[in-house]
Design a protein around this motif. Structure first.
Motif, PDB file in Angstrom:
ATOM      1  N   VAL A  34       0.808  -1.220   0.000  1.00  0.00           N
ATOM      2  CA  VAL A  34       0.000   0.000   0.000  1.00  0.00           C
ATOM      3  C   VAL A  34       0.840   1.268   0.000  1.00  0.00           C
ATOM      4  O   VAL A  34       0.321   2.345  -0.253  1.00  0.00           O
ATOM      5  N   GLU A  35       2.123   1.151   0.302  1.00  0.00           N
ATOM      6  CA  GLU A  35       2.881   2.369   0.552  1.00  0.00           C
ATOM      7  C   GLU A  35       3.565   2.930  -0.694  1.00  0.00           C
ATOM      8  O   GLU A  35       3.472   4.110  -0.991  1.00  0.00           O
ATOM      9  N   LEU A 105      13.807 -11.215  -4.106  1.00  0.00           N
ATOM     10  CA  LEU A 105      13.894 -12.305  -3.136  1.00  0.00           C
ATOM     11  C   LEU A 105      12.913 -13.396  -3.530  1.00  0.00           C
ATOM     12  O   LEU A 105      11.724 -13.112  -3.740  1.00  0.00           O
ATOM     13  N   ASP A 211      10.565  -5.088   2.966  1.00  0.00           N
ATOM     14  CA  ASP A 211       9.811  -3.875   3.327  1.00  0.00           C
ATOM     15  C   ASP A 211      10.309  -3.247   4.635  1.00  0.00           C
ATOM     16  O   ASP A 211       9.610  -3.271   5.651  1.00  0.00           O
TER      17      ASP A 211
HETATM   18  N1  ATP Z   1      12.860  -7.734  -2.818  1.00  0.00           N
HETATM   19  C1  ATP Z   1      11.721  -8.260  -3.243  1.00  0.00           C
HETATM   20  N2  ATP Z   1      11.716  -9.470  -3.821  1.00  0.00           N
HETATM   21  C2  ATP Z   1      10.576 -10.002  -4.308  1.00  0.00           C
HETATM   22  N3  ATP Z   1       9.380  -9.371  -4.256  1.00  0.00           N
HETATM   23  C3  ATP Z   1       9.325  -8.162  -3.688  1.00  0.00           C
HETATM   24  C4  ATP Z   1      10.477  -7.545  -3.139  1.00  0.00           C
HETATM   25  N4  ATP Z   1      10.123  -6.341  -2.645  1.00  0.00           N
HETATM   26  C5  ATP Z   1       8.797  -6.215  -2.874  1.00  0.00           C
HETATM   27  N5  ATP Z   1       8.300  -7.314  -3.485  1.00  0.00           N
HETATM   28  C6  ATP Z   1       6.928  -7.533  -3.925  1.00  0.00           C
HETATM   29  O1  ATP Z   1       6.243  -6.291  -3.879  1.00  0.00           O
HETATM   30  C7  ATP Z   1       5.154  -6.373  -2.954  1.00  0.00           C
HETATM   31  C8  ATP Z   1       5.025  -5.042  -2.223  1.00  0.00           C
HETATM   32  O2  ATP Z   1       6.249  -4.738  -1.574  1.00  0.00           O
HETATM   33  P1  ATP Z   1       6.300  -3.954  -0.196  1.00  0.00           P
HETATM   34  O3  ATP Z   1       5.638  -4.750   0.877  1.00  0.00           O
HETATM   35  O4  ATP Z   1       7.720  -3.545   0.047  1.00  0.00           O
HETATM   36  O5  ATP Z   1       5.445  -2.695  -0.610  1.00  0.00           O
HETATM   37  P2  ATP Z   1       4.800  -1.559   0.225  1.00  0.00           P
HETATM   38  O6  ATP Z   1       3.996  -0.754  -0.709  1.00  0.00           O
HETATM   39  O7  ATP Z   1       5.845  -0.854   1.025  1.00  0.00           O
HETATM   40  O8  ATP Z   1       3.817  -2.404   1.106  1.00  0.00           O
HETATM   41  P3  ATP Z   1       3.272  -2.449   2.614  1.00  0.00           P
HETATM   42  O9  ATP Z   1       1.840  -2.296   2.435  1.00  0.00           O
HETATM   43  O10 ATP Z   1       3.580  -3.845   3.111  1.00  0.00           O
HETATM   44  O11 ATP Z   1       3.956  -1.388   3.397  1.00  0.00           O
HETATM   45  C9  ATP Z   1       5.470  -7.543  -2.071  1.00  0.00           C
HETATM   46  O12 ATP Z   1       4.331  -8.158  -1.529  1.00  0.00           O
HETATM   47  C10 ATP Z   1       6.191  -8.468  -3.042  1.00  0.00           C
HETATM   48  O13 ATP Z   1       5.222  -9.157  -3.813  1.00  0.00           O
END
Ligand code: ATP
Ligand code: HSE
Length: 321
Positions: A34-35, A105, A211
């Motif tokens: 979401v971020e 990852l 994250d």
């Molecule tokens: N290093 C990585 N390797 C593989 N997939 C990744 C990686 N980083 C992010 N993702 C993918 O992107 C999606 C969103 O990443 P992330 O959780 O960092 O986003 P966010 O917008 O900061 O979300 P959150 O709502 O958890 O704060 C993850 O669920 C995953 O599917």
């Protein structure tokens, strides 16, 4: 869906010339999260994640987050490693946003974690706390006790739309927590958002943590309380003591909690439940209808908060005292 900012192929190709990342073969937006806006990139080298940092991430905090991932990777923890640009910087700019490339990852997050997974998460959290030692940058937790009142005041006038009577309940919770919040417990860098969607597994084996964009300096046991909230409740709102026991045993197999940390768990868990209630409430009230992002239910965390309020002894979390 979390792709707030779109990118043009030519801009991306230009951006990649700053890195030793190979030639772009394909890229696609990732719906989860979401971020920030995330894209999966296939290149002639290893796959990469491209993140464009959005509203809630301060650009000045990015060296802390990216540096912390580097620090943990160097100590053997499985987490994404930022790819440096040719000039050595970890951060670039794309489509008007700060942007970074991080390693991809392998693994999937678990939709239905079981106790054995909670044990792995507890262990990985403690390993992260230990590996974080020695990281030199500092970042205060803006979403801890000192930030909650201000956050609440942004939603207070409309909180009745979510549940009536909230004003009185949350004000008195804030007063309680201000008076009871522990000090002097072991502190360090915490993840602060280690929810199931931020932990990857390959089969039953934990393959890595992602994250780190809420990571900050705070009480280590507060991070444990965040994980109890995020992993050890069932969909019907019931606390699962088997999962709690597994999580806490996993954690303590690496870093035993002190008596003071154990005694503080109910208060810390109230605090962390309130923290996620408040951010979810704010998002619930301010995210426009039709926005391409799934809003998370604030009441889930209100129910967890009420559970922690009636805890009489930390043994009720599944600890053998
Ligand atoms: N290093 C990585 N390797 C593989 N997939 C990744 C990686 N980083 C992010 N993702 C993918 O992107 C999606 C969103 O990443 P992330 O959780 O960092 O986003 P966010 O917008 O900061 O979300 P959150 O709502 O958890 O704060 C993850 O669920 C995953 O599917
Ligand atoms: N993990 C948070 C959202 C993103 O940080 C929540 O579930 O409210």
């Amino acid at each position: 869906m979390a792709v707030y900012t779109d990118i043009a192929e030519d801009d991306l190709k230009w951006f990649l010339t700053e890195y030793d990342a190979g030639t772009l073969l394909s890229y696609k937006g990732i719906a989860e999260g979401v971020e920030n806006s995330n894209f999966l990139l296939h290149t002639s080298k290893d796959p990469l994640i491209l993140t464009l940092y959005e509203k809630r991430v301060e650009k000045s905090d990015l060296p802390f987050f990216l540096g912390f991932m580097e620090h943990l990777s160097a100590r053997g923890l499985s987490c994404p490693l930022p790819l440096p640009r040719r000039d050595g910087a970890l951060l670039g700019s794309l489509s008007g946003r700060p942007a970074a490339l991080i390693s991809f990852l392998e693994g999937m997050w678990l939709r239905k974690p079981e106790a054995k997974h909670c044990r792995e998460v507890g262990k990985a959290l403690a390993e992260m706390h230990v590996a974080g030692d020695g990281f030199e940058l500092k970042r205060a937790n803006a979403l801890s006790i000192d930030g909650w009142r201000g956050l609440w005041e942004k939603s207070e006038a409309r909180a009745g739309e979510v549940e009536s009577g909230l004003q009185t309940e949350i004000r008195s919770e804030l007063d309680f927590l201000s008076a009871a919040w522990p000090s002097g417990l072991p502190a360090g860098v915490i993840h602060a958002d280690l929810f199931p969607d931020n932990v990857f597994f390959l089969g039953d084996q934990l393959s890595g943590l992602i994250d780190f964009y809420f990571a900050c300096n705070d009480l280590l046991a507060y991070d444990v309380s965040i994980c109890l909230n995020a992993w050890c409740f069932e969909k019907d709102g019931a606390y699962n003591i088997t999962k709690g026991t597994a999580m806490l045993e996993g954690y303590q197999s690496v870093r035993p909690l002190s008596d003071a940390e154990i005694s503080a768990l109910p208060v810390l868990s109230r605090g962390s439940a309130l923290r996620f209630f408040l951010t979810r409430l704010y998002d619930w009230l301010t995210t426009p209808e039709g926005a391409m992002v799934t809003k998370k239910d604030p009441l889930e965390y209100l129910r967890k908060l009420r559970f922690h309020r009636q805890i009489k002894t930390p043994a009720e979390y599944g600890l053998s005292l």
